[in-house]
Enzyme design. Structure first.
Site, mmCIF file in Angstrom:
data_model
loop_
_atom_site.group_PDB
_atom_site.id
_atom_site.type_symbol
_atom_site.label_atom_id
_atom_site.label_comp_id
_atom_site.label_asym_id
_atom_site.label_seq_id
_atom_site.Cartn_x
_atom_site.Cartn_y
_atom_site.Cartn_z
ATOM 1 N N ARG A 121 52.586 -83.074 10.295
ATOM 2 C CA ARG A 121 53.692 -82.811 10.489
ATOM 3 C C ARG A 121 54.442 -83.191 8.911
ATOM 4 O O ARG A 121 55.179 -84.528 8.496
ATOM 5 C CB ARG A 121 54.136 -83.839 11.525
ATOM 6 C CG ARG A 121 53.659 -83.447 12.905
ATOM 7 C CD ARG A 121 54.434 -84.290 14.003
ATOM 8 N NE ARG A 121 54.728 -83.405 14.584
ATOM 9 C CZ ARG A 121 55.236 -83.731 15.736
ATOM 10 N NH1 ARG A 121 55.671 -85.313 16.338
ATOM 11 N NH2 ARG A 121 56.214 -82.989 16.718
ATOM 12 N N GLN A 126 57.183 -77.540 8.995
ATOM 13 C CA GLN A 126 58.629 -77.976 10.218
ATOM 14 C C GLN A 126 58.277 -76.956 11.427
ATOM 15 O O GLN A 126 58.958 -76.789 12.353
ATOM 16 C CB GLN A 126 59.564 -78.244 9.891
ATOM 17 C CG GLN A 126 60.125 -79.643 9.809
ATOM 18 C CD GLN A 126 61.213 -80.600 9.200
ATOM 19 O OE1 GLN A 126 60.873 -79.586 8.061
ATOM 20 N NE2 GLN A 126 61.416 -81.311 9.579
ATOM 21 N N ASP A 129 56.204 -75.626 14.036
ATOM 22 C CA ASP A 129 55.339 -76.951 14.769
ATOM 23 C C ASP A 129 55.861 -76.842 16.255
ATOM 24 O O ASP A 129 56.906 -76.845 16.737
ATOM 25 C CB ASP A 129 56.226 -78.439 13.968
ATOM 26 C CG ASP A 129 55.646 -79.084 14.517
ATOM 27 O OD1 ASP A 129 55.128 -79.177 16.019
ATOM 28 O OD2 ASP A 129 55.879 -80.445 14.557
ATOM 29 N N SER A 132 57.022 -79.618 18.297
ATOM 30 C CA SER A 132 58.458 -79.856 17.851
ATOM 31 C C SER A 132 59.463 -78.440 19.089
ATOM 32 O O SER A 132 60.347 -79.534 19.295
ATOM 33 C CB SER A 132 58.663 -79.977 16.442
ATOM 34 O OG SER A 132 58.236 -80.761 15.949
ATOM 35 N N TYR A 229 55.255 -91.226 13.441
ATOM 36 C CA TYR A 229 54.954 -92.006 14.714
ATOM 37 C C TYR A 229 54.833 -92.899 14.988
ATOM 38 O O TYR A 229 54.768 -94.020 14.107
ATOM 39 C CB TYR A 229 53.408 -91.286 14.746
ATOM 40 C CG TYR A 229 53.483 -89.740 15.361
ATOM 41 C CD1 TYR A 229 53.807 -88.957 16.370
ATOM 42 C CD2 TYR A 229 52.635 -88.813 13.799
ATOM 43 C CE1 TYR A 229 54.116 -87.680 16.370
ATOM 44 C CE2 TYR A 229 52.222 -87.456 14.584
ATOM 45 C CZ TYR A 229 52.825 -87.127 15.170
ATOM 46 O OH TYR A 229 52.984 -85.636 15.713
#
Ligand code: NAD
Length: 375
Positions: A121, A126, A129, A132, A229
């Protein structure tokens, strides 16, 4: 380079790993895309649309023949990929933590398995991903499902027959899914509050017009947390959080829980006793159901009623939005493969020392190679 796209075979899977737009983009790079007939059916994409975008349509055996990469959403078993040559890349959400036997099967079949959900991540990744892109849709759909089951309206309405009060929505866990849940509930006219353990989310909650509800007397996680996280919280924090939830939850109509801790069971955020304080007819959607659930009594894949409260153990909600989920997933795959497209070779070349490649490569040359699987 020939890229094969499979018709998904996992039970309940509705998505497809390519859309006409990504077929065109792969062709523009110099690749050819072969799609198994009917692959887009559940996502409302016809074979004719793929063909018009330049894809070849065929049976599974036809699309696998001479393919250098196979794109999928849920990983099939190696036995279903009979005919794929040694060294062929298999790219998709392969669930390495939950499907170890299947991963060993890919190694035995000589496939190079690449698990998109283990994409690091970092900013560069991005757009690749899949967690996401799919969580975003799940956060939206969680609110829609809650609204559909809730026996009252979301927005305030002033009518000649009297006023309808706005629903109070509480979002617990403000990652990708939680942020979209806040935005969706706000658009529907609800009064929204939200909580997280990471202090960076406070600003995000405020910027979406919701009220932050935070533990104040025990320190949470400063900023974003490691890699964005959360970790497991101390017993003191958990105690303070339980007290905070107890005082807040009795006044809520809808609760959306999304809290996850990588590699650990989901944290328990709502106890049965707290549920019992909620008004009858309230609805909870637990997006962490498959990781054990944030809510006591939640059952993954089911809606259960306790103390008059409906608890939905949500499971892969992105599958219920197959057209959008496929489009985002397919673009994630394209963004990954095109980033490693070697013009001279006319094919994807994955450097062994690249952070992204190391993050997602599970098998190579007949062996399982990922350190998390070897540990
Ligand atoms: P997630 O699905 O792992 O968890 C959901 C949320 O639950 C998180 O916000 C987490 O802090 C929260 N949570 C965990 N334990 C909790 C508890 N006990 N009480 C309340 N909340 C709790 O998270 P996610 O949606 O994957 O996103 C995590 C972060 O990663 C975000 O900051 C996001 O912006 C970031 N991110 C970065 C990239 C990138 O740079 N490529 C991609 C995706 C996400």
């Amino acid at each position: 380079m020939k890229i094969a796209v499979l018709k998904e075979s996992a039970a309940g899977e509705t998505r497809c790993a390519a859309i006409p737009e990504t077929v065109k983009k792969f062709s523009a790079l110099g690749g050819t895309v072969a799609i198994e007939r009917g692959a887009g059916e559940a996502a409302s994409i016809t074979d004719a649309e793929y063909e018009a975008a330049g894809a070849q349509l065929g049976s599974r055996a036809e699309v696998l023949k001479d393919a250098r990469a196979i794109l999928c959403v849920s990983g099939p078993d190696a036995a279903a990929l009979d005919g794929a040559g040694k060294g062929t890349m298999l790219v998709g959400a392969l669930d390495p933590a939950g499907r170890r036997a299947a991963i060993d099967g890919y190694a035995a079949a000589g496939l190079e398995a690449l698990a998109m959900e283990w994409m690091p991540r970092i900013s560069r990744a991005q757009s690749m991903d899949v967690l996401s892109s799919q969580s975003n849709l799940a956060g939206y759909k969680a609110v829609i499902e809650a609204a559909a089951l809730y026996g009252r309206a979301f927005p305030m309405m002033m009518t000649a027959a009297g006023t309808v009060s706005p629903a109070k929505v509480f979002v617990m866990g403000v990652g990708v899914a939680g942020l979209q849940a806040i935005a969706t509930a706000r658009r529907l006219g609800a009064q929204v509050s939200a909580t997280d353990v990471r202090s960076a989310t406070r600003e995000q909650i405020l910027s979406l017009g919701a009220k932050p509800i935070f533990v104040e007397n025990v320190a949470g996680i400063e900023g974003e947390g490691a890699g964005g996280y959360a970790t497991e919280m101390s017993p003191e924090y958990q105690q303070a959080q339980a007290e905070l939830v107890s005082s807040h939850i009795a006044k809520q109509d809808i609760v959306i829980t999304t809290a996850l801790i990588p590699g650990k069971p989901a944290p328990r955020l709502i106890s049965d006793a707290q549920l019992a304080t909620m008004r009858s007819g309230s609805v909870i959607v637990d997006l962490a159901a498959e990781a054990g659930g944030n809510v006591e009594g939640c059952v993954a894949g089911e809606a259960v009623r306790r103390h008059g409260v409906t608890i939905i153990g949500a499971r892969n909600l992105a599958r219920s939005l197959p057209a959008d989920a496929s489009a985002l997933f397919a673009r994630n795959l394209y963004n990954f493969l095109s980033a490693f497209w070697d013009k001279d070779a006319g094919a994807v070349v994955l450097p062994d020392d690249d952070e992204l490649v190391k993050g997602i490569r599970l098998t190579q040359d007949g062996k399982v190679v990922h350190e998390r699987l070897l540990a």
